[in-house]
Design a protein around this motif. Structure first.
Motif, PDB file in Angstrom:
ATOM      1  N   SER A  18     -57.277  33.235  44.508  1.00 53.16           N
ATOM      2  CA  SER A  18     -58.587  32.601  44.688  1.00 53.16           C
ATOM      3  C   SER A  18     -58.870  31.594  43.585  1.00 53.16           C
ATOM      4  O   SER A  18     -58.207  31.576  42.544  1.00 53.16           O
ATOM      5  CB  SER A  18     -59.686  33.671  44.670  1.00 53.16           C
ATOM      6  OG  SER A  18     -59.833  34.225  43.359  1.00 53.16           O
ATOM      7  N   LYS A  19     -59.893  30.771  43.821  1.00 56.51           N
ATOM      8  CA  LYS A  19     -60.298  29.766  42.835  1.00 56.51           C
ATOM      9  C   LYS A  19     -60.677  30.420  41.512  1.00 56.51           C
ATOM     10  O   LYS A  19     -60.332  29.912  40.441  1.00 56.51           O
ATOM     11  CB  LYS A  19     -61.482  28.971  43.392  1.00 56.51           C
ATOM     12  CG  LYS A  19     -62.008  27.882  42.472  1.00 56.51           C
ATOM     13  CD  LYS A  19     -63.171  27.132  43.120  1.00 56.51           C
ATOM     14  CE  LYS A  19     -63.728  26.059  42.193  1.00 56.51           C
ATOM     15  NZ  LYS A  19     -64.874  25.335  42.825  1.00 56.51           N
ATOM     16  N   GLU A  20     -61.377  31.552  41.580  1.00 50.22           N
ATOM     17  CA  GLU A  20     -61.797  32.253  40.366  1.00 50.22           C
ATOM     18  C   GLU A  20     -60.588  32.781  39.600  1.00 50.22           C
ATOM     19  O   GLU A  20     -60.541  32.707  38.365  1.00 50.22           O
ATOM     20  CB  GLU A  20     -62.739  33.409  40.713  1.00 50.22           C
ATOM     21  CG  GLU A  20     -64.102  32.985  41.222  1.00 50.22           C
ATOM     22  CD  GLU A  20     -64.067  32.452  42.662  1.00 50.22           C
ATOM     23  OE1 GLU A  20     -63.067  32.708  43.380  1.00 50.22           O
ATOM     24  OE2 GLU A  20     -65.034  31.770  43.062  1.00 50.22           O
ATOM     25  N   LEU A  48     -54.407  19.704  41.252  1.00 49.83           N
ATOM     26  CA  LEU A  48     -54.818  19.741  42.657  1.00 49.83           C
ATOM     27  C   LEU A  48     -54.947  18.353  43.263  1.00 49.83           C
ATOM     28  O   LEU A  48     -54.878  18.194  44.484  1.00 49.83           O
ATOM     29  CB  LEU A  48     -56.144  20.492  42.796  1.00 49.83           C
ATOM     30  CG  LEU A  48     -56.082  22.008  42.557  1.00 49.83           C
ATOM     31  CD1 LEU A  48     -57.488  22.594  42.545  1.00 49.83           C
ATOM     32  CD2 LEU A  48     -55.235  22.684  43.621  1.00 49.83           C
ATOM     33  N   VAL A  61     -57.509  31.579  39.687  1.00 51.02           N
ATOM     34  CA  VAL A  61     -56.787  30.438  39.111  1.00 51.02           C
ATOM     35  C   VAL A  61     -57.489  29.953  37.849  1.00 51.02           C
ATOM     36  O   VAL A  61     -56.836  29.642  36.842  1.00 51.02           O
ATOM     37  CB  VAL A  61     -56.669  29.297  40.147  1.00 51.02           C
ATOM     38  CG1 VAL A  61     -56.053  28.059  39.504  1.00 51.02           C
ATOM     39  CG2 VAL A  61     -55.822  29.742  41.340  1.00 51.02           C
ATOM     40  N   HIS A  62     -58.813  29.902  37.874  1.00 59.48           N
ATOM     41  CA  HIS A  62     -59.569  29.499  36.678  1.00 59.48           C
ATOM     42  C   HIS A  62     -59.301  30.455  35.521  1.00 59.48           C
ATOM     43  O   HIS A  62     -59.041  30.020  34.391  1.00 59.48           O
ATOM     44  CB  HIS A  62     -61.067  29.463  36.983  1.00 59.48           C
ATOM     45  CG  HIS A  62     -61.924  29.295  35.764  1.00 59.48           C
ATOM     46  ND1 HIS A  62     -62.116  28.073  35.143  1.00 59.48           N
ATOM     47  CD2 HIS A  62     -62.604  30.203  35.011  1.00 59.48           C
ATOM     48  CE1 HIS A  62     -62.893  28.230  34.078  1.00 59.48           C
ATOM     49  NE2 HIS A  62     -63.201  29.517  33.980  1.00 59.48           N
ATOM     50  N   ASP A  96     -60.213  23.702  33.556  1.00 58.40           N
ATOM     51  CA  ASP A  96     -60.647  23.189  34.866  1.00 58.40           C
ATOM     52  C   ASP A  96     -60.155  21.754  35.086  1.00 58.40           C
ATOM     53  O   ASP A  96     -59.813  21.373  36.214  1.00 58.40           O
ATOM     54  CB  ASP A  96     -62.172  23.236  34.977  1.00 58.40           C
ATOM     55  CG  ASP A  96     -62.689  24.653  35.215  1.00 58.40           C
ATOM     56  OD1 ASP A  96     -61.921  25.481  35.731  1.00 58.40           O
ATOM     57  OD2 ASP A  96     -63.853  24.918  34.880  1.00 58.40           O
ATOM     58  N   LEU A 110     -51.304  29.118  42.708  1.00 57.55           N
ATOM     59  CA  LEU A 110     -51.590  28.418  43.961  1.00 57.55           C
ATOM     60  C   LEU A 110     -50.563  28.772  45.026  1.00 57.55           C
ATOM     61  O   LEU A 110     -50.910  28.966  46.200  1.00 57.55           O
ATOM     62  CB  LEU A 110     -51.616  26.908  43.724  1.00 57.55           C
ATOM     63  CG  LEU A 110     -52.767  26.368  42.864  1.00 57.55           C
ATOM     64  CD1 LEU A 110     -52.553  24.890  42.549  1.00 57.55           C
ATOM     65  CD2 LEU A 110     -54.119  26.579  43.558  1.00 57.55           C
ATOM     66  N   THR A 168     -50.771  27.836  36.821  1.00 54.88           N
ATOM     67  CA  THR A 168     -51.689  27.369  37.872  1.00 54.88           C
ATOM     68  C   THR A 168     -50.940  27.133  39.175  1.00 54.88           C
ATOM     69  O   THR A 168     -51.370  27.580  40.247  1.00 54.88           O
ATOM     70  CB  THR A 168     -52.398  26.074  37.427  1.00 54.88           C
ATOM     71  OG1 THR A 168     -53.287  26.371  36.352  1.00 54.88           O
ATOM     72  CG2 THR A 168     -53.181  25.456  38.575  1.00 54.88           C
ATOM     73  N   ILE A 195     -56.438  22.019  35.974  1.00 56.65           N
ATOM     74  CA  ILE A 195     -56.325  22.506  37.348  1.00 56.65           C
ATOM     75  C   ILE A 195     -56.706  21.406  38.334  1.00 56.65           C
ATOM     76  O   ILE A 195     -56.021  21.193  39.348  1.00 56.65           O
ATOM     77  CB  ILE A 195     -57.210  23.751  37.547  1.00 56.65           C
ATOM     78  CG1 ILE A 195     -56.685  24.918  36.694  1.00 56.65           C
ATOM     79  CG2 ILE A 195     -57.263  24.154  39.021  1.00 56.65           C
ATOM     80  CD1 ILE A 195     -57.660  26.072  36.552  1.00 56.65           C
ATOM     81  N   SER A 196     -57.790  20.683  38.044  1.00 59.58           N
ATOM     82  CA  SER A 196     -58.253  19.608  38.924  1.00 59.58           C
ATOM     83  C   SER A 196     -57.205  18.517  39.062  1.00 59.58           C
ATOM     84  O   SER A 196     -56.948  18.017  40.161  1.00 59.58           O
ATOM     85  CB  SER A 196     -59.561  19.030  38.380  1.00 59.58           C
ATOM     86  OG  SER A 196     -59.984  17.926  39.150  1.00 59.58           O
ATOM     87  N   LYS A 243     -51.333  31.934  46.514  1.00 62.06           N
ATOM     88  CA  LYS A 243     -52.599  31.899  47.254  1.00 62.06           C
ATOM     89  C   LYS A 243     -53.702  32.744  46.602  1.00 62.06           C
ATOM     90  O   LYS A 243     -54.472  33.431  47.282  1.00 62.06           O
ATOM     91  CB  LYS A 243     -52.380  32.327  48.711  1.00 62.06           C
ATOM     92  CG  LYS A 243     -51.359  31.472  49.443  1.00 62.06           C
ATOM     93  CD  LYS A 243     -51.271  31.819  50.910  1.00 62.06           C
ATOM     94  CE  LYS A 243     -50.168  31.052  51.620  1.00 62.06           C
ATOM     95  NZ  LYS A 243     -50.235  29.600  51.459  1.00 62.06           N
TER      96      LYS A 243
END
Length: 351
Positions: free
Chosen positions: A148-150, A108, A152-153, A101, A143, A139, A104-105, A146
């Motif tokens: 989802s967030k789940e 982003l 990608v996690h 996370d 992205l 990652t 990924i953060s 496109k």
């Protein structure tokens, strides 16, 4: 680039490396011009030294997946967790969920993250660095597609854990193709996805998607992969498979190490055969074929160093020429933008 004490800063200097906090946040990014109030803040935070750019340095715009300090911090974390891991002791592995996370953060946090062209370079085999790089590449690919967030996690966590099974092998797999190993060694190497999956299959904090990434990341659409020769593969796993193949090729894990442009050509060759074409296309859209810093020979006989990329044209960068097409040295260099010159292209990368 040079290291300078904060107390000696005058203002107006340009950061050569970002300043990172202990929780992996970027305080000041690379290329920041240091103002008086910035310097005061550095003193307040008891930051003693920073890297600044030399004034006479030729500007090379290198776009990386993660800043070097962040990458090293994540690598240290992943290595410390995985090296303490034993087959029946998984308590610390849950920390990799938070690490994924954080990666990924940080990706982003970058502006226009999916619009950039990244300079991903070949390097020595290191399974921890490979896992970090794979997490970043997968990652960004997810992205671009496109997801989802789940999803990608799950891709991020699965990427950090995908080669867990290599921890249980004693054979050498660096900088050699697995098919060049003896039959016994090759069969053992090809079991590493099973070893990794078996170690984490009962972990409640991991999704089935992440677990299956560990088991199926070497499978291919045409059934030529291993260990199960599966053809029905989840989309998230297909993304990791493409990105894993590319990064293995440029760092030499279970494969002979290649130049980036050779790894790109490999994926293009097996696009829509072994690998999903849309995923390959998405990954190659942001991957510089000739990373910043590499020396190249142009089709007219001139040579130079790649200094930056052109958006939407990953195989036509800007080159700082050091020799013209007659072999004459160009003392201060001459920038040539290959997007603006239709009849000149890169012939090859020089060693």
């Amino acid at each position: 680039m040079k290291l300078i004490k904060v107390e000696d800063l005058k203002g107006g200097e340009i950061l050569a490396k970002p300043i990172i906090t202990n929780d992996f946040k970027i305080l000041l990014s690379e290329e920041t011009v240091l103002k008086a109030d910035y310097i005061e803040k550095l003193v307040e935070l008891e930051i003693k030294e920073v890297y600044i750019k030399d004034k006479d340095h030729v500007h090379m715009q290198e776009v990386v997946l993660l800043k070097s300090e962040l990458e090293q911090a994540f690598k240290t974390k992943v290595k410390s967790v995985l090296e303490r891991h034993t087959y029946s002791n998984n308590e610390e592995l849950v920390q990799l969920s938070n690490t994924a996370d954080s990666i990924i953060s940080n990706i982003l946090d970058e502006d226009e993250v999916v619009e950039k062209i990244y300079d991903i370079k070949e390097r020595n085999a290191d399974i921890y660095e490979h896992s970090i790089n794979l997490c970043s590449i997968a990652t960004i690919t997810a992205l671009k597609l496109k997801l989802s967030k789940e999803q990608v996690h799950d891709i991020g966590v699965g990427s950090l854990l995908h080669d867990l099974g290599l921890r249980y092998l004693t054979i050498q797999y660096e900088n050699q193709d697995v098919e060049s190993l003896s039959k016994v060694e090759m069969n053992e190497y090809m079991k590493h996805p099973v070893y990794g999956y078996s170690a984490i299959k009962d972990e409640g904090w991991l999704s089935n998607t992440a677990k299956n990434i560990v088991l199926y990341h070497h499978e291919c659409n045409d059934g030529s992969g291993y260990p199960l020769h599966a053809r029905e593969i989840a989309y998230e796993t297909k993304i990791v498979s493409v990105c894993d193949t590319f990064d293995e090729l440029i760092c030499g894990i279970g494969r002979n190490r290649l130049k980036v442009h050779e790894a790109v050509e490999y994926l293009r060759t097996f696009r829509d055969i072994k690998y999903d074409k849309d995923i390959v296309d998405a990954m190659l859209e942001f991957t510089a074929v000739y990373p910043a810093g590499c020396m190249v020979l142009l089709s007219d006989g001139s040579t130079g160093k790649v200094v930056r990329q052109n958006k939407e044209f990953p195989d036509r960068p800007v080159v700082l020429l050091n020799k013209d097409n007659k072999g004459n040295i160009i003392p201060r260099g001459k920038e040539t933008d290959l997007v603006k010159i239709n009849n000149i292209f890169i012939e090859k990368e020089l060693v």
